[in-house]
Design a protein around this motif. Structure first.
Motif, PDB file in Angstrom:
ATOM      1  N   ASP A 106       0.807  -1.222   0.000  1.00 50.30           N
ATOM      2  CA  ASP A 106       0.000   0.000   0.000  1.00 50.30           C
ATOM      3  C   ASP A 106       0.838   1.269   0.000  1.00 50.30           C
ATOM      4  OD1 ASP A 106      -2.381  -1.459  -0.017  1.00 50.30           O
ATOM      5  OD2 ASP A 106      -2.340  -1.667   2.171  1.00 50.30           O
ATOM      6  N   GLY A 107       2.149   1.161   0.086  1.00 52.60           N
ATOM      7  CA  GLY A 107       3.023   2.329   0.040  1.00 52.60           C
ATOM      8  C   GLY A 107       2.864   3.250   1.238  1.00 52.60           C
ATOM      9  N   ILE A 108       2.699   2.690   2.417  1.00 50.78           N
ATOM     10  CA  ILE A 108       2.508   3.479   3.642  1.00 50.78           C
ATOM     11  C   ILE A 108       3.863   3.917   4.183  1.00 50.78           C
ATOM     12  CG2 ILE A 108       1.693   3.368   6.036  1.00 50.78           C
ATOM     13  CD1 ILE A 108      -0.350   1.256   5.013  1.00 50.78           C
ATOM     14  N   PHE A 109       3.960   5.199   4.549  1.00 47.57           N
ATOM     15  CA  PHE A 109       5.178   5.738   5.144  1.00 47.57           C
ATOM     16  C   PHE A 109       4.817   6.589   6.339  1.00 47.57           C
ATOM     17  CE2 PHE A 109       6.506   4.731   0.885  1.00 47.57           C
ATOM     18  CZ  PHE A 109       7.782   4.244   1.064  1.00 47.57           C
ATOM     19  N   PRO A 110       5.429   6.343   7.475  1.00 46.74           N
ATOM     20  CA  PRO A 110       6.288   5.211   7.777  1.00 46.74           C
ATOM     21  C   PRO A 110       5.450   3.965   8.015  1.00 46.74           C
ATOM     22  CG  PRO A 110       6.014   6.521   9.750  1.00 46.74           C
ATOM     23  CD  PRO A 110       5.279   7.232   8.634  1.00 46.74           C
ATOM     24  N   LEU A 111       6.036   2.840   7.733  1.00 46.65           N
ATOM     25  CA  LEU A 111       5.428   1.555   8.064  1.00 46.65           C
ATOM     26  C   LEU A 111       6.480   0.755   8.804  1.00 46.65           C
ATOM     27  CD1 LEU A 111       3.026  -0.436   7.814  1.00 46.65           C
ATOM     28  CD2 LEU A 111       4.183  -1.361   5.788  1.00 46.65           C
ATOM     29  N   ILE A 112       6.086   0.225   9.953  1.00 41.85           N
ATOM     30  CA  ILE A 112       6.973  -0.587  10.757  1.00 41.85           C
ATOM     31  C   ILE A 112       6.411  -2.001  10.740  1.00 41.85           C
ATOM     32  CG2 ILE A 112       7.910  -1.009  13.056  1.00 41.85           C
ATOM     33  CD1 ILE A 112       6.962   2.436  11.747  1.00 41.85           C
ATOM     34  N   VAL A 113       7.223  -2.948  10.288  1.00 34.76           N
ATOM     35  CA  VAL A 113       6.807  -4.340  10.180  1.00 34.76           C
ATOM     36  C   VAL A 113       7.686  -5.158  11.112  1.00 34.76           C
ATOM     37  CG1 VAL A 113       6.405  -6.264   8.608  1.00 34.76           C
ATOM     38  CG2 VAL A 113       6.260  -3.917   7.738  1.00 34.76           C
ATOM     39  N   VAL A 114       7.047  -5.898  12.000  1.00 34.34           N
ATOM     40  CA  VAL A 114       7.777  -6.794  12.899  1.00 34.34           C
ATOM     41  C   VAL A 114       7.761  -8.176  12.250  1.00 34.34           C
ATOM     42  CG1 VAL A 114       7.919  -7.760  15.224  1.00 34.34           C
ATOM     43  CG2 VAL A 114       7.059  -5.427  14.896  1.00 34.34           C
ATOM     44  N   LEU A 115       8.952  -8.735  12.067  1.00 35.15           N
ATOM     45  CA  LEU A 115       9.116 -10.019  11.390  1.00 35.15           C
ATOM     46  C   LEU A 115       9.803 -11.024  12.292  1.00 35.15           C
ATOM     47  CD1 LEU A 115      10.687  -8.526   8.128  1.00 35.15           C
ATOM     48  CD2 LEU A 115       8.313  -9.252   8.401  1.00 35.15           C
ATOM     49  N   ASP A 116       9.518 -12.309  12.061  1.00 38.35           N
ATOM     50  CA  ASP A 116      10.298 -13.327  12.754  1.00 38.35           C
ATOM     51  C   ASP A 116      11.580 -13.571  11.955  1.00 38.35           C
ATOM     52  OD1 ASP A 116       9.718 -15.084  10.626  1.00 38.35           O
ATOM     53  OD2 ASP A 116       8.292 -16.271  11.786  1.00 38.35           O
ATOM     54  N   SER A 117      12.400 -14.487  12.419  1.00 41.33           N
ATOM     55  CA  SER A 117      13.705 -14.713  11.788  1.00 41.33           C
ATOM     56  C   SER A 117      13.612 -15.360  10.404  1.00 41.33           C
ATOM     57  CB  SER A 117      14.584 -15.568  12.702  1.00 41.33           C
ATOM     58  OG  SER A 117      13.977 -16.819  12.920  1.00 41.33           O
ATOM     59  N   LYS A 118      12.414 -15.780   9.997  1.00 45.05           N
ATOM     60  CA  LYS A 118      12.219 -16.347   8.655  1.00 45.05           C
ATOM     61  C   LYS A 118      11.591 -15.336   7.707  1.00 45.05           C
ATOM     62  CE  LYS A 118      12.073 -21.031  10.136  1.00 45.05           C
ATOM     63  NZ  LYS A 118      11.512 -21.786  11.184  1.00 45.05           N
ATOM     64  N   GLY A 119      11.298 -14.134   8.222  1.00 43.57           N
ATOM     65  CA  GLY A 119      10.701 -13.099   7.384  1.00 43.57           C
ATOM     66  C   GLY A 119       9.189 -13.092   7.399  1.00 43.57           C
ATOM     67  N   ALA A 120       8.563 -13.882   8.268  1.00 43.29           N
ATOM     68  CA  ALA A 120       7.095 -13.893   8.372  1.00 43.29           C
ATOM     69  C   ALA A 120       6.641 -12.686   9.194  1.00 43.29           C
ATOM     70  CB  ALA A 120       6.619 -15.179   9.030  1.00 43.29           C
ATOM     71  N   LEU A 122       4.786 -10.606  11.794  1.00 36.37           N
ATOM     72  CA  LEU A 122       4.166 -10.791  13.101  1.00 36.37           C
ATOM     73  C   LEU A 122       3.182  -9.661  13.400  1.00 36.37           C
ATOM     74  CD1 LEU A 122       7.350 -11.825  15.125  1.00 36.37           C
ATOM     75  CD2 LEU A 122       5.601 -13.326  14.136  1.00 36.37           C
ATOM     76  N   GLY A 123       3.433  -8.489  12.815  1.00 35.24           N
ATOM     77  CA  GLY A 123       2.544  -7.351  13.013  1.00 35.24           C
ATOM     78  C   GLY A 123       3.057  -6.120  12.287  1.00 35.24           C
ATOM     79  N   LYS A 124       2.167  -5.126  12.135  1.00 37.32           N
ATOM     80  CA  LYS A 124       2.509  -3.875  11.464  1.00 37.32           C
ATOM     81  C   LYS A 124       1.956  -2.710  12.262  1.00 37.32           C
ATOM     82  CE  LYS A 124       2.424  -5.697   6.724  1.00 37.32           C
ATOM     83  NZ  LYS A 124       1.928  -5.483   5.362  1.00 37.32           N
ATOM     84  N   THR A 125       2.659  -1.588  12.207  1.00 37.90           N
ATOM     85  CA  THR A 125       2.205  -0.350  12.829  1.00 37.90           C
ATOM     86  C   THR A 125       2.805   0.816  12.054  1.00 37.90           C
ATOM     87  OG1 THR A 125       1.919   0.793  14.947  1.00 37.90           O
ATOM     88  CG2 THR A 125       4.072  -0.203  14.554  1.00 37.90           C
ATOM     89  N   SER A 126       2.521   2.011  12.521  1.00 41.84           N
ATOM     90  CA  SER A 126       3.028   3.206  11.861  1.00 41.84           C
ATOM     91  C   SER A 126       3.380   4.245  12.917  1.00 41.84           C
ATOM     92  CB  SER A 126       1.972   3.737  10.882  1.00 41.84           C
ATOM     93  OG  SER A 126       2.542   4.716  10.045  1.00 41.84           O
ATOM     94  N   PHE A 127       3.451   5.493  12.523  1.00 46.18           N
ATOM     95  CA  PHE A 127       3.767   6.559  13.472  1.00 46.18           C
ATOM     96  C   PHE A 127       2.625   6.740  14.447  1.00 46.18           C
ATOM     97  CE2 PHE A 127       3.263  10.983  14.771  1.00 46.18           C
ATOM     98  CZ  PHE A 127       4.460  11.177  15.432  1.00 46.18           C
TER      99      PHE A 127
END
Length: 144
Positions: A106-120, A122-127
């Motif tokens: 979706d081209g969201i800025f800022p977008l913070i993506v929490v990933l596990d060690s395999k790149g899956a 876990l969750g997303k948030t923003s400012f």
């Protein structure tokens, strides 16, 4: 001379407290696996996105976040600067584009993506206009 020496020592000391933001996603995945830590992937427009700049100043650069992140997260930044003088190396720009196609359609800025060690994901948030500790708590809520 004293001023120059003091400034030099200050710069060196600040390097010791700086965060290790990676710009190579494969390296971030490898470190996450080795260190058994989640990845915080930040999509940022460092020279044009006002919320990105505020997030950097209020959260990422806070001592609370720096201290916590050093032992709990692998940090990866996918930056998308617009000014010519801030352009990234071709391979980093290409990698960031690929990360956006996978994690930020979706081209969201800022977008913070929490990933596990395999790149899956876990969750997303923003400012959010919250304290660094509240932001850490929100990021940790994605980790089970």
């Amino acid at each position: 001379m004293k001023k120059i020496l003091s400034l030099l020592l200050l710069c060196i000391a600040s390097l010791g407290y700086s965060q290790d933001w990676k710009t190579n996603f494969d390296e971030a995945l490898s470190d996450a696996t080795t260190q058994k830590k989640p990845i915080i992937l930040v999509f940022s427009g460092s020279d044009w996105c006002a919320p990105c700049i505020k997030l950097d100043k209020n959260i990422w650069q806070s001592e609370t976040f720096k201290n916590y992140a050093a032992s709990n997260y692998i940090l990866e930044r996918a930056d998308f600067p617009r000014k010519k003088q801030n352009q990234l190396a071709g391979e980093v720009e290409k990698q960031n584009q690929g990360l956006a196609e996978k994690y930020n359609l979706d081209g969201i800025f800022p977008l913070i993506v929490v990933l596990d060690s395999k790149g899956a994901v876990l969750g997303k948030t923003s400012f959010k206009n919250i304290t660094p500790q509240e932001y850490i708590d929100e990021l940790n809520a994605f980790i089970k």
